[in-house]
Scaffold this active site. Structure first.
Site, PDB file in Angstrom:
ATOM      1  N   GLY A  25     -23.558   8.525 -17.193  1.00 59.11           N
ATOM      2  CA  GLY A  25     -23.195   8.350 -15.803  1.00 59.11           C
ATOM      3  C   GLY A  25     -21.864   8.257 -15.270  1.00 59.11           C
ATOM      4  O   GLY A  25     -21.853   7.668 -14.414  1.00 59.11           O
ATOM      5  N   ASN A  84     -19.959  10.406 -14.477  1.00 62.70           N
ATOM      6  CA  ASN A  84     -19.551  11.235 -13.253  1.00 62.70           C
ATOM      7  C   ASN A  84     -20.187  10.696 -12.045  1.00 62.70           C
ATOM      8  O   ASN A  84     -19.853  10.787 -11.069  1.00 62.70           O
ATOM      9  CB  ASN A  84     -20.110  12.745 -13.545  1.00 62.70           C
ATOM     10  CG  ASN A  84     -18.875  13.478 -14.232  1.00 62.70           C
ATOM     11  OD1 ASN A  84     -17.903  13.951 -13.835  1.00 62.70           O
ATOM     12  ND2 ASN A  84     -19.302  13.650 -15.550  1.00 62.70           N
ATOM     13  N   LEU A 112     -32.505  24.219 -16.064  1.00 63.71           N
ATOM     14  CA  LEU A 112     -33.825  24.070 -15.029  1.00 63.71           C
ATOM     15  C   LEU A 112     -34.268  25.792 -15.132  1.00 63.71           C
ATOM     16  O   LEU A 112     -33.207  26.579 -15.088  1.00 63.71           O
ATOM     17  CB  LEU A 112     -33.332  23.811 -13.713  1.00 63.71           C
ATOM     18  CG  LEU A 112     -33.315  22.177 -13.833  1.00 63.71           C
ATOM     19  CD1 LEU A 112     -32.119  21.879 -12.207  1.00 63.71           C
ATOM     20  CD2 LEU A 112     -34.456  21.584 -13.709  1.00 63.71           C
ATOM     21  N   HIS A 125     -19.254  20.931 -15.576  1.00 64.54           N
ATOM     22  CA  HIS A 125     -19.053  21.343 -16.955  1.00 64.54           C
ATOM     23  C   HIS A 125     -17.809  21.155 -17.689  1.00 64.54           C
ATOM     24  O   HIS A 125     -16.799  21.252 -17.127  1.00 64.54           O
ATOM     25  CB  HIS A 125     -19.562  22.826 -17.097  1.00 64.54           C
ATOM     26  CG  HIS A 125     -19.679  23.177 -18.534  1.00 64.54           C
ATOM     27  ND1 HIS A 125     -20.812  23.093 -19.580  1.00 64.54           N
ATOM     28  CD2 HIS A 125     -18.733  23.806 -19.571  1.00 64.54           C
ATOM     29  CE1 HIS A 125     -20.493  23.365 -20.723  1.00 64.54           C
ATOM     30  NE2 HIS A 125     -19.367  23.923 -20.616  1.00 64.54           N
ATOM     31  N   GLU A 185     -29.566  31.155 -12.511  1.00 63.11           N
ATOM     32  CA  GLU A 185     -30.584  30.982 -13.561  1.00 63.11           C
ATOM     33  C   GLU A 185     -29.883  31.153 -15.014  1.00 63.11           C
ATOM     34  O   GLU A 185     -30.393  31.044 -16.112  1.00 63.11           O
ATOM     35  CB  GLU A 185     -31.528  32.266 -13.372  1.00 63.11           C
ATOM     36  CG  GLU A 185     -30.854  33.489 -13.570  1.00 63.11           C
ATOM     37  CD  GLU A 185     -30.145  34.142 -12.215  1.00 63.11           C
ATOM     38  OE1 GLU A 185     -30.155  33.206 -11.326  1.00 63.11           O
ATOM     39  OE2 GLU A 185     -29.523  35.219 -12.320  1.00 63.11           O
ATOM     40  N   ALA A 196      -9.945  15.605 -14.970  1.00 57.74           N
ATOM     41  CA  ALA A 196     -10.571  16.725 -14.145  1.00 57.74           C
ATOM     42  C   ALA A 196     -12.006  16.503 -13.565  1.00 57.74           C
ATOM     43  O   ALA A 196     -11.927  16.509 -12.491  1.00 57.74           O
ATOM     44  CB  ALA A 196     -10.679  17.860 -15.357  1.00 57.74           C
ATOM     45  N   GLU A 197     -13.025  16.267 -14.405  1.00 60.91           N
ATOM     46  CA  GLU A 197     -14.185  16.012 -13.963  1.00 60.91           C
ATOM     47  C   GLU A 197     -14.523  14.970 -12.944  1.00 60.91           C
ATOM     48  O   GLU A 197     -15.123  15.465 -11.575  1.00 60.91           O
ATOM     49  CB  GLU A 197     -15.323  15.401 -14.941  1.00 60.91           C
ATOM     50  CG  GLU A 197     -15.497  16.440 -16.391  1.00 60.91           C
ATOM     51  CD  GLU A 197     -16.555  16.186 -17.155  1.00 60.91           C
ATOM     52  OE1 GLU A 197     -17.711  15.895 -16.659  1.00 60.91           O
ATOM     53  OE2 GLU A 197     -16.046  16.268 -18.338  1.00 60.91           O
TER      54      GLU A 197
HETATM   55  C1  GAR Z   1     -19.890  15.258 -19.032  1.00 65.37           C
HETATM   56  O1  GAR Z   1     -18.666  15.567 -19.532  1.00 65.37           O
HETATM   57  C2  GAR Z   1     -20.415  16.517 -18.460  1.00 65.37           C
HETATM   58  O2  GAR Z   1     -19.400  17.209 -17.927  1.00 65.37           O
HETATM   59  C3  GAR Z   1     -21.196  16.692 -19.670  1.00 65.37           C
HETATM   60  O3  GAR Z   1     -21.533  15.824 -20.129  1.00 65.37           O
HETATM   61  C4  GAR Z   1     -20.961  14.630 -19.897  1.00 65.37           C
HETATM   62  C5  GAR Z   1     -21.835  13.525 -19.136  1.00 65.37           C
HETATM   63  O4  GAR Z   1     -21.020  12.409 -19.040  1.00 65.37           O
HETATM   64  N1  GAR Z   1     -22.076  17.937 -18.868  1.00 65.37           N
HETATM   65  C6  GAR Z   1     -22.258  19.149 -19.621  1.00 65.37           C
HETATM   66  O5  GAR Z   1     -21.959  19.105 -20.833  1.00 65.37           O
HETATM   67  C7  GAR Z   1     -23.629  19.890 -18.869  1.00 65.37           C
HETATM   68  N2  GAR Z   1     -23.676  21.049 -19.421  1.00 65.37           N
HETATM   69  P1  GAR Z   1     -21.655  11.317 -17.981  1.00 65.37           P
HETATM   70  O6  GAR Z   1     -23.047  11.023 -18.102  1.00 65.37           O
HETATM   71  O7  GAR Z   1     -20.878  10.144 -18.324  1.00 65.37           O
HETATM   72  O8  GAR Z   1     -21.118  11.791 -16.522  1.00 65.37           O
END
Ligand code: GAR
Length: 213
Positions: free
Chosen positions: A19, A21, A100, A116, A154, A186-187
């Site tokens: 978590g 993000n 989903l 992503h 989808e 980035a994220e």
């Molecule tokens: C993050 O890097 C997110 O972008 C990725 O998983 C990680 C979760 O970290 N998500 C994916 O790969 C979805 N296809 P977090 O739980 O610390 O946010």
């Protein structure tokens, strides 16, 4: 009336793991950077997700829809019911490691966004999530990777791209080191930004492309 005009977009964040993000969104909200949106609910796909703890620590309501051993339709019905009961307007997939169905997504068309950890269309799709994404980027030898925020359709990791941000790969990177850099650079930046812009009505989709207004 003005009260209705000022109503904040009610956000649910779906999570499966650490978590970070979600934490970036909580921090953005605390800093007033989610001005038109409010995180109302966190739904986890398992009871162990540390993201639940982060939500609790910040006084955000939590729910769990356990994916393991649960038929897809039951799992989704549970989530849909929780969203409905909480009058949610927008869903954020923030490290949500479950796909989903098209049926679910059609009910929430252009109201679900995902982050992503690569520059889509590289290193994405079914089975390409979390640390695997960075393993694949390092195996391939790309010198630049990054993150993408997009609307969910989808197709896994399909949907219109809202923001992308590039991050350099450096010598000696491990998947873990690269994951951390992609998150930090980035994220954690483009995710809150995208949500704020959507909640403020700055983004629309024309001919399957996102444009800013
Ligand atoms: C993050 O890097 C997110 O972008 C990725 O998983 C990680 C979760 O970290 N998500 C994916 O790969 C979805 N296809 P977090 O739980 O610390 O946010």
């Amino acid at each position: 009336t003005e009260a209705i005009m000022n109503k904040k977009v009610r956000i649910a964040v779906l999570v499966s793991g650490g978590g970070t993000n979600l934490q970036a969104l909580i921090d953005a909200q605390a800093d007033g950077k989610l001005s038109s949106g409010e995180i109302k609910l966190v739904i986890a796909s398992n009871n162990e997700a540390y993201a639940l703890k982060r939500a609790e620590n910040n006084g955000i309501k939590t729910a769990v829809a356990v994916k393991k051993n649960c038929p897809q339709d039951e799992f989704e019905k549970k989530i849909l019911d929780i969203l409905d009961k909480n009058n949610i307007d927008m869903i954020i997939l923030a490290g949500f490691m479950c796909i989903l169905s098209a049926d679910f997504i059609s009910k929430w068309s252009r109201r679900i966004i995902n982050v992503h950890p690569s520059l889509i269309p590289s290193f994405c799709g079914k089975g390409c999530y979390g640390l695997h994404v960075h393993e694949k980027a390092l195996d391939y030898g790309v010198k630049v990777t990054g993150a993408t925020v997009h609307f969910v359709n989808e197709i896994p990791d399909g949907g219109e791209i809202i923001f992308q941000k590039a991050v350099n790969v450096e010598d000696g990177d491990t998947p873990e080191i690269l994951q951390k850099r992609v998150m930090e650079q980035a994220e954690w930046k483009i995710m809150p930004q995208a949500i704020n812009d959507i909640a403020n009505g700055k983004i629309k989709v024309v001919d399957n492309k996102v444009i800013y207004q």
